[in-house]
Motif scaffolding. Sequence first.
Motif, PDB file in Angstrom:
ATOM      1  N   PRO A  20     -14.647   5.388  -7.022  1.00 47.61           N
ATOM      2  CA  PRO A  20     -14.532   5.111  -8.460  1.00 47.61           C
ATOM      3  C   PRO A  20     -13.711   6.152  -9.222  1.00 47.61           C
ATOM      4  O   PRO A  20     -13.362   5.924 -10.374  1.00 47.61           O
ATOM      5  CB  PRO A  20     -15.990   5.118  -8.931  1.00 47.61           C
ATOM      6  N   THR A  21     -13.382   7.278  -8.614  1.00 46.65           N
ATOM      7  CA  THR A  21     -12.685   8.344  -9.343  1.00 46.65           C
ATOM      8  C   THR A  21     -11.173   8.297  -9.150  1.00 46.65           C
ATOM      9  O   THR A  21     -10.480   9.226  -9.555  1.00 46.65           O
ATOM     10  CB  THR A  21     -13.206   9.722  -8.884  1.00 46.65           C
ATOM     11  N   LEU A  22     -10.659   7.242  -8.547  1.00 42.50           N
ATOM     12  CA  LEU A  22      -9.222   7.164  -8.314  1.00 42.50           C
ATOM     13  C   LEU A  22      -8.467   7.035  -9.628  1.00 42.50           C
ATOM     14  O   LEU A  22      -8.883   6.312 -10.527  1.00 42.50           O
ATOM     15  CB  LEU A  22      -8.882   5.963  -7.431  1.00 42.50           C
ATOM     16  N   GLY A  23      -7.348   7.706  -9.712  1.00 41.83           N
ATOM     17  CA  GLY A  23      -6.508   7.597 -10.897  1.00 41.83           C
ATOM     18  C   GLY A  23      -5.688   6.319 -10.872  1.00 41.83           C
ATOM     19  O   GLY A  23      -5.519   5.691  -9.824  1.00 41.83           O
ATOM     20  N   GLN A  24      -5.145   5.956 -12.012  1.00 45.33           N
ATOM     21  CA  GLN A  24      -4.378   4.716 -12.139  1.00 45.33           C
ATOM     22  C   GLN A  24      -3.175   4.665 -11.198  1.00 45.33           C
ATOM     23  O   GLN A  24      -2.949   3.644 -10.558  1.00 45.33           O
ATOM     24  CB  GLN A  24      -3.944   4.516 -13.600  1.00 45.33           C
ATOM     25  N   PRO A  25      -2.375   5.745 -11.069  1.00 48.57           N
ATOM     26  CA  PRO A  25      -1.223   5.665 -10.157  1.00 48.57           C
ATOM     27  C   PRO A  25      -1.638   5.378  -8.711  1.00 48.57           C
ATOM     28  O   PRO A  25      -0.982   4.596  -8.030  1.00 48.57           O
ATOM     29  CB  PRO A  25      -0.574   7.043 -10.271  1.00 48.57           C
ATOM     30  N   LEU A  26      -2.732   5.984  -8.268  1.00 51.68           N
ATOM     31  CA  LEU A  26      -3.184   5.749  -6.901  1.00 51.68           C
ATOM     32  C   LEU A  26      -3.715   4.326  -6.735  1.00 51.68           C
ATOM     33  O   LEU A  26      -3.456   3.670  -5.718  1.00 51.68           O
ATOM     34  CB  LEU A  26      -4.251   6.769  -6.497  1.00 51.68           C
ATOM     35  N   LEU A  27      -4.413   3.822  -7.727  1.00 50.19           N
ATOM     36  CA  LEU A  27      -4.888   2.438  -7.678  1.00 50.19           C
ATOM     37  C   LEU A  27      -3.705   1.460  -7.627  1.00 50.19           C
ATOM     38  O   LEU A  27      -3.722   0.484  -6.874  1.00 50.19           O
ATOM     39  CB  LEU A  27      -5.764   2.118  -8.895  1.00 50.19           C
ATOM     40  N   GLU A  28      -2.670   1.737  -8.419  1.00 47.99           N
ATOM     41  CA  GLU A  28      -1.481   0.887  -8.424  1.00 47.99           C
ATOM     42  C   GLU A  28      -0.777   0.940  -7.077  1.00 47.99           C
ATOM     43  O   GLU A  28      -0.340  -0.097  -6.554  1.00 47.99           O
ATOM     44  CB  GLU A  28      -0.528   1.313  -9.540  1.00 47.99           C
ATOM     45  N   TYR A  29      -0.669   2.136  -6.497  1.00 47.36           N
ATOM     46  CA  TYR A  29      -0.040   2.280  -5.186  1.00 47.36           C
ATOM     47  C   TYR A  29      -0.804   1.457  -4.145  1.00 47.36           C
ATOM     48  O   TYR A  29      -0.198   0.730  -3.356  1.00 47.36           O
ATOM     49  CB  TYR A  29       0.005   3.752  -4.750  1.00 47.36           C
ATOM     50  N   GLN A  30      -2.118   1.565  -4.138  1.00 47.64           N
ATOM     51  CA  GLN A  30      -2.913   0.849  -3.144  1.00 47.64           C
ATOM     52  C   GLN A  30      -2.792  -0.661  -3.311  1.00 47.64           C
ATOM     53  O   GLN A  30      -2.746  -1.393  -2.325  1.00 47.64           O
ATOM     54  CB  GLN A  30      -4.370   1.313  -3.193  1.00 47.64           C
ATOM     55  N   GLU A  31      -2.707  -1.129  -4.541  1.00 46.97           N
ATOM     56  CA  GLU A  31      -2.545  -2.564  -4.783  1.00 46.97           C
ATOM     57  C   GLU A  31      -1.168  -3.029  -4.314  1.00 46.97           C
ATOM     58  O   GLU A  31      -1.037  -4.074  -3.682  1.00 46.97           O
ATOM     59  CB  GLU A  31      -2.742  -2.875  -6.269  1.00 46.97           C
ATOM     60  N   GLU A  32      -0.137  -2.247  -4.602  1.00 48.18           N
ATOM     61  CA  GLU A  32       1.213  -2.589  -4.161  1.00 48.18           C
ATOM     62  C   GLU A  32       1.297  -2.577  -2.640  1.00 48.18           C
ATOM     63  O   GLU A  32       1.972  -3.419  -2.039  1.00 48.18           O
ATOM     64  CB  GLU A  32       2.233  -1.630  -4.766  1.00 48.18           C
ATOM     65  N   ARG A  33       0.630  -1.638  -2.026  1.00 50.75           N
ATOM     66  CA  ARG A  33       0.628  -1.541  -0.561  1.00 50.75           C
ATOM     67  C   ARG A  33      -0.007  -2.788   0.048  1.00 50.75           C
ATOM     68  O   ARG A  33       0.478  -3.302   1.047  1.00 50.75           O
ATOM     69  CB  ARG A  33      -0.118  -0.287  -0.136  1.00 50.75           C
ATOM     70  N   LYS A  34      -1.084  -3.278  -0.547  1.00 51.78           N
ATOM     71  CA  LYS A  34      -1.731  -4.493  -0.055  1.00 51.78           C
ATOM     72  C   LYS A  34      -0.794  -5.693  -0.125  1.00 51.78           C
ATOM     73  O   LYS A  34      -0.835  -6.569   0.724  1.00 51.78           O
ATOM     74  CB  LYS A  34      -2.975  -4.818  -0.897  1.00 51.78           C
ATOM     75  N   ASN A  35       0.027  -5.737  -1.157  1.00 50.01           N
ATOM     76  CA  ASN A  35       0.893  -6.891  -1.388  1.00 50.01           C
ATOM     77  C   ASN A  35       2.286  -6.740  -0.787  1.00 50.01           C
ATOM     78  O   ASN A  35       3.108  -7.643  -0.934  1.00 50.01           O
ATOM     79  CB  ASN A  35       1.012  -7.148  -2.887  1.00 50.01           C
ATOM     80  N   ALA A  36       2.568  -5.622  -0.137  1.00 51.28           N
ATOM     81  CA  ALA A  36       3.925  -5.344   0.341  1.00 51.28           C
ATOM     82  C   ALA A  36       4.429  -6.407   1.316  1.00 51.28           C
ATOM     83  O   ALA A  36       5.546  -6.905   1.179  1.00 51.28           O
ATOM     84  CB  ALA A  36       3.990  -3.961   0.974  1.00 51.28           C
ATOM     85  N   HIS A  37       3.622  -6.765   2.317  1.00 45.33           N
ATOM     86  CA  HIS A  37       4.076  -7.752   3.298  1.00 45.33           C
ATOM     87  C   HIS A  37       4.305  -9.117   2.658  1.00 45.33           C
ATOM     88  O   HIS A  37       5.278  -9.798   2.976  1.00 45.33           O
ATOM     89  CB  HIS A  37       3.097  -7.862   4.461  1.00 45.33           C
ATOM     90  N   LYS A  38       3.432  -9.502   1.753  1.00 43.98           N
ATOM     91  CA  LYS A  38       3.611 -10.790   1.086  1.00 43.98           C
ATOM     92  C   LYS A  38       4.905 -10.786   0.276  1.00 43.98           C
ATOM     93  O   LYS A  38       5.683 -11.744   0.320  1.00 43.98           O
ATOM     94  CB  LYS A  38       2.421 -11.104   0.179  1.00 43.98           C
TER      95      LYS A  38
END
Length: 181
Positions: A20-38
């Motif tokens: 729960p303590t993740l910052g916004q840039p890291l959350l955005e990176y992780q979301e982009e990483r999930k969607n990279a292949h798609k």
Amino acid sequence: SGRFRLCHESAREYLNQTGPTLGQPLLEYQEERKNAHKLLAEICVKYLLLKDFDCGPAKSIGGLIALLNKYPFLEYAAQFWGWHISNSESLLPQDLVLQAITTATRRELSIQITLYDPEDDSTFWNFSGSSNALHLICLFGLREIAEGVPNTIALLQEEDGAKATPLFYALIERQYSTTLW
């Protein structure tokens, strides 16, 4: 695992952390990483749908090389769209993929590029008008997409101009899950 990674372990731990303590840039990176292949799959498929590739497979090795030189992203798009789909956490819209694989000219150009080995001219696939959607689907092991194609079982038995069935392509590419029907 037989892979080299150029990421320091502490950087990898930071980028892959959860909580729960993740910052916004890291959350955005992780979301982009999930969607990279798609995203990459969608880019590749849409690229293959460009009018420039209405021409279908090249008639000669020289023609194929000229086409690949004129369109540098074509080789990557043709060879890796399916790999990106199979590694995506969510599927592309079925209609987009079906448009690419049911259009013979684009499908056969993708087959030709995927099977071509520049070090072995005997791999040049030049059988325009002889493949079906499953020939390409089986090269990439995309069983979920294959199940959306009408007459799947009948199409699995059809040979292309190289006398190869879709199941043969699944076997040579080690896409074993696509051979079980």
